[in-house]
Design a protein around this motif. Structure first.
Motif, mmCIF file in Angstrom:
data_model
loop_
_atom_site.group_PDB
_atom_site.id
_atom_site.type_symbol
_atom_site.label_atom_id
_atom_site.label_comp_id
_atom_site.label_asym_id
_atom_site.label_seq_id
_atom_site.Cartn_x
_atom_site.Cartn_y
_atom_site.Cartn_z
ATOM 1 N N GLN A 12 0.842 -1.181 0.000
ATOM 2 C CA GLN A 12 0.000 0.000 0.000
ATOM 3 C C GLN A 12 0.887 1.244 0.000
ATOM 4 O OE1 GLN A 12 -2.549 1.731 3.456
ATOM 5 N NE2 GLN A 12 -3.827 0.139 2.501
ATOM 6 N N PRO A 13 0.622 2.213 -0.857
ATOM 7 C CA PRO A 13 1.494 3.393 -0.948
ATOM 8 C C PRO A 13 1.205 4.401 0.163
ATOM 9 C CG PRO A 13 -0.319 3.607 -2.485
ATOM 10 C CD PRO A 13 -0.473 2.244 -1.851
ATOM 11 N N ALA A 14 2.175 5.261 0.436
ATOM 12 C CA ALA A 14 2.025 6.327 1.429
ATOM 13 C C ALA A 14 2.121 7.673 0.719
ATOM 14 C CB ALA A 14 3.098 6.221 2.501
ATOM 15 N N GLU A 32 0.355 15.326 -1.491
ATOM 16 C CA GLU A 32 -0.320 14.176 -2.084
ATOM 17 C C GLU A 32 -1.429 13.648 -1.179
ATOM 18 O OE1 GLU A 32 3.234 12.190 -4.777
ATOM 19 O OE2 GLU A 32 2.895 11.427 -2.754
ATOM 20 N N ILE A 33 -2.348 12.919 -1.785
ATOM 21 C CA ILE A 33 -3.457 12.283 -1.080
ATOM 22 C C ILE A 33 -3.492 10.805 -1.454
ATOM 23 C CG2 ILE A 33 -5.985 12.139 -0.972
ATOM 24 C CD1 ILE A 33 -6.102 15.130 -1.319
ATOM 25 N N ARG A 34 -3.710 9.976 -0.433
ATOM 26 C CA ARG A 34 -3.987 8.564 -0.733
ATOM 27 C C ARG A 34 -5.498 8.393 -0.830
ATOM 28 N NH1 ARG A 34 -1.463 4.663 3.249
ATOM 29 N NH2 ARG A 34 -3.340 4.988 4.510
ATOM 30 N N ILE A 35 -5.917 7.762 -1.902
ATOM 31 C CA ILE A 35 -7.338 7.567 -2.159
ATOM 32 C C ILE A 35 -7.662 6.081 -2.102
ATOM 33 C CG2 ILE A 35 -9.176 7.853 -3.872
ATOM 34 C CD1 ILE A 35 -7.393 10.178 -4.991
ATOM 35 N N GLN A 36 -8.705 5.739 -1.349
ATOM 36 C CA GLN A 36 -9.254 4.387 -1.423
ATOM 37 C C GLN A 36 -10.119 4.346 -2.677
ATOM 38 O OE1 GLN A 36 -11.492 3.060 1.988
ATOM 39 N NE2 GLN A 36 -11.712 0.990 1.179
ATOM 40 N N VAL A 37 -9.667 3.611 -3.650
ATOM 41 C CA VAL A 37 -10.276 3.653 -4.978
ATOM 42 C C VAL A 37 -11.617 2.925 -4.964
ATOM 43 C CG1 VAL A 37 -9.996 3.021 -7.400
ATOM 44 C CG2 VAL A 37 -8.004 3.777 -6.067
ATOM 45 N N GLY A 65 -1.034 4.151 -12.007
ATOM 46 C CA GLY A 65 -2.461 4.349 -12.163
ATOM 47 C C GLY A 65 -3.306 3.848 -11.008
ATOM 48 N N ALA A 66 -4.625 3.934 -11.220
ATOM 49 C CA ALA A 66 -5.599 3.691 -10.162
ATOM 50 C C ALA A 66 -6.284 2.333 -10.267
ATOM 51 C CB ALA A 66 -6.648 4.788 -10.170
ATOM 52 N N ALA A 67 -5.749 1.412 -11.060
ATOM 53 C CA ALA A 67 -6.306 0.060 -11.111
ATOM 54 C C ALA A 67 -5.801 -0.722 -9.902
ATOM 55 C CB ALA A 67 -5.923 -0.639 -12.411
ATOM 56 N N ALA A 68 -6.209 -0.262 -8.734
ATOM 57 C CA ALA A 68 -5.709 -0.776 -7.461
ATOM 58 C C ALA A 68 -6.698 -0.381 -6.369
ATOM 59 C CB ALA A 68 -4.336 -0.192 -7.153
ATOM 60 N N GLU A 69 -6.521 -0.978 -5.192
ATOM 61 C CA GLU A 69 -7.416 -0.633 -4.090
ATOM 62 C C GLU A 69 -7.084 0.727 -3.485
ATOM 63 O OE1 GLU A 69 -9.096 -4.478 -1.998
ATOM 64 O OE2 GLU A 69 -6.892 -4.587 -2.092
ATOM 65 N N TYR A 70 -5.836 1.181 -3.627
ATOM 66 C CA TYR A 70 -5.426 2.501 -3.159
ATOM 67 C C TYR A 70 -4.497 3.109 -4.205
ATOM 68 C CZ TYR A 70 -7.198 1.088 1.420
ATOM 69 O OH TYR A 70 -8.005 0.658 2.444
ATOM 70 N N VAL A 71 -4.535 4.441 -4.321
ATOM 71 C CA VAL A 71 -3.652 5.129 -5.250
ATOM 72 C C VAL A 71 -3.258 6.476 -4.642
ATOM 73 C CG1 VAL A 71 -5.481 6.337 -6.528
ATOM 74 C CG2 VAL A 71 -3.329 5.774 -7.683
ATOM 75 N N ILE A 72 -2.066 6.938 -5.002
ATOM 76 C CA ILE A 72 -1.585 8.254 -4.603
ATOM 77 C C ILE A 72 -1.834 9.237 -5.746
ATOM 78 C CG2 ILE A 72 0.425 9.623 -3.939
ATOM 79 C CD1 ILE A 72 -0.449 7.604 -1.832
ATOM 80 N N ALA A 73 -2.357 10.415 -5.390
ATOM 81 C CA ALA A 73 -2.591 11.444 -6.407
ATOM 82 C C ALA A 73 -2.200 12.802 -5.859
ATOM 83 C CB ALA A 73 -4.062 11.464 -6.824
#
Length: 313
Positions: free
Chosen positions: A22-24, A29-34, A97-105
């Motif tokens: 899981q990224p930090a 930046e913001i971590r998003i639960q996709v 990218g965001a094909a994951a359960e969490y992503v950083i943006a």
């Protein structure tokens, strides 16, 4: 967490649904639960390795340029967002990218999610909506009363462009394949023609090209534009035609993320002036399946990839 990644370029079989750390979030930046991401045809080209020049990525790579989800963690110096906020956004073409359960943006690329559609379906808006917006307003400078020809108006980007152009007060001429006539009509086109360059009663101010065409068709598009007009082209492997003698400009468009423009699109959506169109939901584990489908025939409508614990309301 679970994510879809490819470790080498190739056919859709290189895509794997696997466990990753899981990224930090970092500064800004913001971590998003996709909740969901979406499929965009450019991602198939990135995966195949044919876009390494203009879109360099680092392997292994997670696809998914669109984001819809919930703020899960905030990095330093982030303001304007709180934990639990529902957000949407589009990532730069080279980003993880965001094909994951969490992503950083980056926080600066995010906008509040629309409230009138399910969060997972909102994942289908950012990239295609921004492409249409930037084609019309950044590059073509469309204004009320102008005439615009949209080639590929039955596609997802084209349908947004028709709606946005009509909202502006333009006269919209659509060209589309026979299977997409109804979509172009529903979007509000004033005239609808089959594929190719139609015979027009008078020139247009703007041509938007959203569909693969032959070189001679590209040149023919420039010919129907009045002096001083513009052709905006998203099929960037074929340069946009121009006519310097008549002042007709040809512009090749690469989409870029923009939170302010995205917020404008969300407002139009929530006020009923813009409509998403049909959305097909596929589990996140089905990314490779959709890439395979897209490699054999164009996909009609928008596909969103839904994570296992996504809210479906």
């Amino acid at each position: 967490m679970k994510a879809v990644r490819f470790h080498e370029y190739g056919t859709p079989e290189v895509l794997h649904y696997e466990d990753v750390d899981q990224p930090a979030p970092g500064v800004g930046e913001i971590r998003i639960q996709v909740a969901a991401t979406s499929f965009n045809p450019v991602e198939g080209n990135i995966r195949a390795g044919v876009m390494q020049g203009p879109i360099p990525i680092r392997l292994p790579h997670t696809p998914g340029l669109d984001i819809a989800g919930t703020v899960d963690a905030l990095g330093e110096d982030v303001t304007g967002f709180d934990l639990g906020d529902r957000v949407i956004g589009a990532l730069p073409l080279t980003s993880t990218g965001a094909a994951a359960e969490y992503v950083i943006a980056p926080a600066q690329l995010l906008a509040a999610a629309p409230t009138t559609v399910p969060l997972v379906d909102a994942a289908g808006l950012p990239l295609v909506g921004l492409t249409a917006w930037q084609a019309l307003f950044e590059h073509a400078k469309l204004t009320t009363g102008q005439r615009v020809l949209i080639n590929g108006a039955g596609g997802v980007v084209g349908r947004y462009a028709v709606q946005l152009a009509k909202n502006t007060g333009a006269y919209v001429i659509a060209t589309t394949g026979p299977g997409s006539f109804e979509q172009a009509k529903t979007a509000g086109a004033d005239e609808i023609h089959g594929s190719g360059i139609p015979e027009l009663s008078e020139p247009v101010d703007v041509v938007l090209n959203f569909a693969p065409i032959a070189p001679e068709q590209m040149a023919a598009q420039a010919a129907v534009i009045r002096d001083g007009g513009v052709l905006v082209n998203t099929t960037v492997w074929m340069p946009a035609a121009s006519d310097e003698a008549r002042g007709v400009r040809g512009i090749n468009l690469f989409f870029r993320p923009d939170a302010e423009q995205l917020a404008e699109l969300v407002t139009l959506l929530d006020t009923g002036k813009l409509h998403l169109g049909a959305t097909r939901r596929v589990p996140l584990a089905g990314v490779a399946q959709v890439h395979t489908e897209a490699a054999t025939a164009p996909i009609n409508g928008k596909i969103v990839f839904v994570t296992p614990n996504a809210p479906l309301d």
